[in-house]
Write a protein that holds these residues in place. Sequence first.
Motif, short mmCIF file in Angstrom:
data_model
loop_
_atom_site.label_atom_id
_atom_site.label_comp_id
_atom_site.label_asym_id
_atom_site.label_seq_id
_atom_site.Cartn_x
_atom_site.Cartn_y
_atom_site.Cartn_z
N ILE A 69 -63.52 -14.55 -1.21
CA ILE A 69 -63.46 -15.61 -0.20
C ILE A 69 -62.15 -16.39 -0.32
O ILE A 69 -61.48 -16.67 0.69
CB ILE A 69 -64.66 -16.56 -0.35
CG1 ILE A 69 -65.96 -15.81 -0.06
CG2 ILE A 69 -64.52 -17.76 0.58
CD1 ILE A 69 -67.21 -16.62 -0.34
N ALA A 70 -61.76 -16.71 -1.57
CA ALA A 70 -60.54 -17.48 -1.79
C ALA A 70 -59.30 -16.72 -1.31
O ALA A 70 -58.46 -17.26 -0.57
CB ALA A 70 -60.41 -17.85 -3.26
N PHE A 71 -59.19 -15.45 -1.71
CA PHE A 71 -58.00 -14.67 -1.34
C PHE A 71 -58.01 -14.29 0.14
O PHE A 71 -56.94 -14.15 0.74
CB PHE A 71 -57.89 -13.42 -2.21
CG PHE A 71 -57.39 -13.69 -3.59
CD1 PHE A 71 -56.14 -14.24 -3.80
CD2 PHE A 71 -58.19 -13.42 -4.70
CE1 PHE A 71 -55.67 -14.50 -5.08
CE2 PHE A 71 -57.73 -13.69 -5.98
CZ PHE A 71 -56.46 -14.23 -6.18
N LEU A 72 -59.19 -14.13 0.73
CA LEU A 72 -59.26 -13.87 2.16
C LEU A 72 -58.72 -15.06 2.95
O LEU A 72 -57.95 -14.89 3.91
CB LEU A 72 -60.70 -13.57 2.58
CG LEU A 72 -60.92 -13.33 4.08
CD1 LEU A 72 -60.14 -12.10 4.55
CD2 LEU A 72 -62.41 -13.17 4.37
N LEU A 73 -59.10 -16.27 2.54
CA LEU A 73 -58.61 -17.48 3.21
C LEU A 73 -57.10 -17.62 3.02
O LEU A 73 -56.37 -17.99 3.95
CB LEU A 73 -59.34 -18.71 2.67
CG LEU A 73 -60.83 -18.80 3.01
CD1 LEU A 73 -61.46 -20.01 2.33
CD2 LEU A 73 -61.02 -18.89 4.53
N LEU A 74 -56.62 -17.34 1.79
CA LEU A 74 -55.18 -17.42 1.53
C LEU A 74 -54.42 -16.40 2.38
O LEU A 74 -53.36 -16.70 2.94
CB LEU A 74 -54.91 -17.17 0.05
CG LEU A 74 -55.29 -18.30 -0.92
CD1 LEU A 74 -55.12 -17.83 -2.37
CD2 LEU A 74 -54.43 -19.54 -0.67
N TYR A 75 -54.98 -15.19 2.47
CA TYR A 75 -54.30 -14.13 3.23
C TYR A 75 -54.25 -14.47 4.72
O TYR A 75 -53.19 -14.36 5.35
CB TYR A 75 -55.04 -12.81 3.02
CG TYR A 75 -54.50 -11.68 3.87
CD1 TYR A 75 -53.23 -11.16 3.63
CD2 TYR A 75 -55.25 -11.14 4.92
CE1 TYR A 75 -52.73 -10.12 4.42
CE2 TYR A 75 -54.76 -10.12 5.70
CZ TYR A 75 -53.50 -9.62 5.45
OH TYR A 75 -52.99 -8.60 6.22
N LEU A 76 -55.38 -14.89 5.27
CA LEU A 76 -55.41 -15.23 6.69
C LEU A 76 -54.49 -16.41 6.99
O LEU A 76 -53.79 -16.42 8.01
CB LEU A 76 -56.85 -15.55 7.12
CG LEU A 76 -57.83 -14.38 7.10
CD1 LEU A 76 -59.23 -14.85 7.48
CD2 LEU A 76 -57.37 -13.27 8.04
N SER A 77 -54.46 -17.40 6.09
CA SER A 77 -53.59 -18.55 6.29
C SER A 77 -52.12 -18.14 6.26
O SER A 77 -51.31 -18.62 7.06
CB SER A 77 -53.85 -19.61 5.22
OG SER A 77 -55.19 -20.06 5.27
N SER A 78 -51.78 -17.23 5.34
CA SER A 78 -50.39 -16.76 5.23
C SER A 78 -49.97 -16.00 6.48
O SER A 78 -48.89 -16.23 7.03
CB SER A 78 -50.23 -15.87 4.00
OG SER A 78 -50.55 -16.56 2.81
N VAL A 79 -50.82 -15.09 6.93
CA VAL A 79 -50.49 -14.27 8.10
C VAL A 79 -50.41 -15.15 9.36
O VAL A 79 -49.46 -15.03 10.16
CB VAL A 79 -51.52 -13.15 8.30
CG1 VAL A 79 -51.29 -12.42 9.62
CG2 VAL A 79 -51.45 -12.17 7.14
N LEU A 80 -51.37 -16.05 9.53
CA LEU A 80 -51.37 -16.91 10.71
C LEU A 80 -50.19 -17.88 10.69
O LEU A 80 -49.53 -18.09 11.71
CB LEU A 80 -52.69 -17.69 10.78
CG LEU A 80 -53.94 -16.85 11.11
CD1 LEU A 80 -55.19 -17.71 11.03
CD2 LEU A 80 -53.83 -16.21 12.49
#
Length: 315
Positions: A32-43
């Motif tokens: 969950i933590a890395f998914l949020l970080l990844y989506l935030s980075s890409v967006l």
Amino acid sequence: MWMPPGQNQSWVSEFILRGFSCDPMSNRILFIAFLLLYLSSVLGNGLIVILICLDVNLHTPMYFFLCILSLLDVGCVTTTVPQMLVHLLAQSQTIAFAGCWLQMYVFGTLGLTECLLFVVMAYDRYVAICYPLRYTVLLSWGLCTRLAAGTWACGFFSSLIHTFSTMRLPYCGPNVVNHYFCEGPSVRSLACTDTHLIAMVDLVISVFMVVVPLSLILASYISIVQAILKIKSTQARCKAFSTCASHLTVVTFFYAPATYIYMRPNSSYSPERDKQISLFYNVFTALLNPVVYSLRNKDIKGAFFKVMGRGRVAW
């Protein structure tokens, strides 16, 4: 030790990426933590690219290089994080030998290109502050294009040398990589032969791709600080310092951990510490870039509100 041409280059057909934890509950939390970080980075980086492309006022060398930086950051996190997310939930953490080779090469290419791009961005700030009246002459679009192409070319070829020298080593087991992706030092530690020569090759590449660029950046900012101190207007001086602070913040978070990982002696190799440190120049830097350049940049914020305003009017 090199394997003879035509001979099978490894007894190992796949690697196992150990990741961060073997506990299923911890892995779900990390997912969950890395998914949020990844989506935030890409967006975040994707938004910067879109704004720079849509707003004509941002069609300058500074934002041209910032657009490339955002694309590199998206590429870096996409090369490693999606696979890590799959491994956090899947029972199998294997990656094929060819897949490991490809991941190492792509990540190395993007990372080394970013190293050189920071030098180009520092040169952009140097010209803008030290020679503002000649800015468009010294940094023409033709030169900007050649500088961008040059950074990509150096990244491609340097990463090819690093990856080829690592993956040509004989791997006869074990095949468990104590990392969340195929990073050179972690994979090379599994080779069943002496790797000092390959480590020396990596050190030479690191000197040219890390130490030399970092030295050029520091030299540029020494000249920049000297020029800023000569500015009489306090407001103009603060604006110049603010612009440079964004770049220096990102450079620090990228170069500090990368220098530690790739320029320390083999005797200080620590898999667990390396995994944590690599997160800074892989995941956190990609998240930091859009935050730093958007919150501290009036032009980016102005472009955002302008685009949002157009969207409301169109709707």
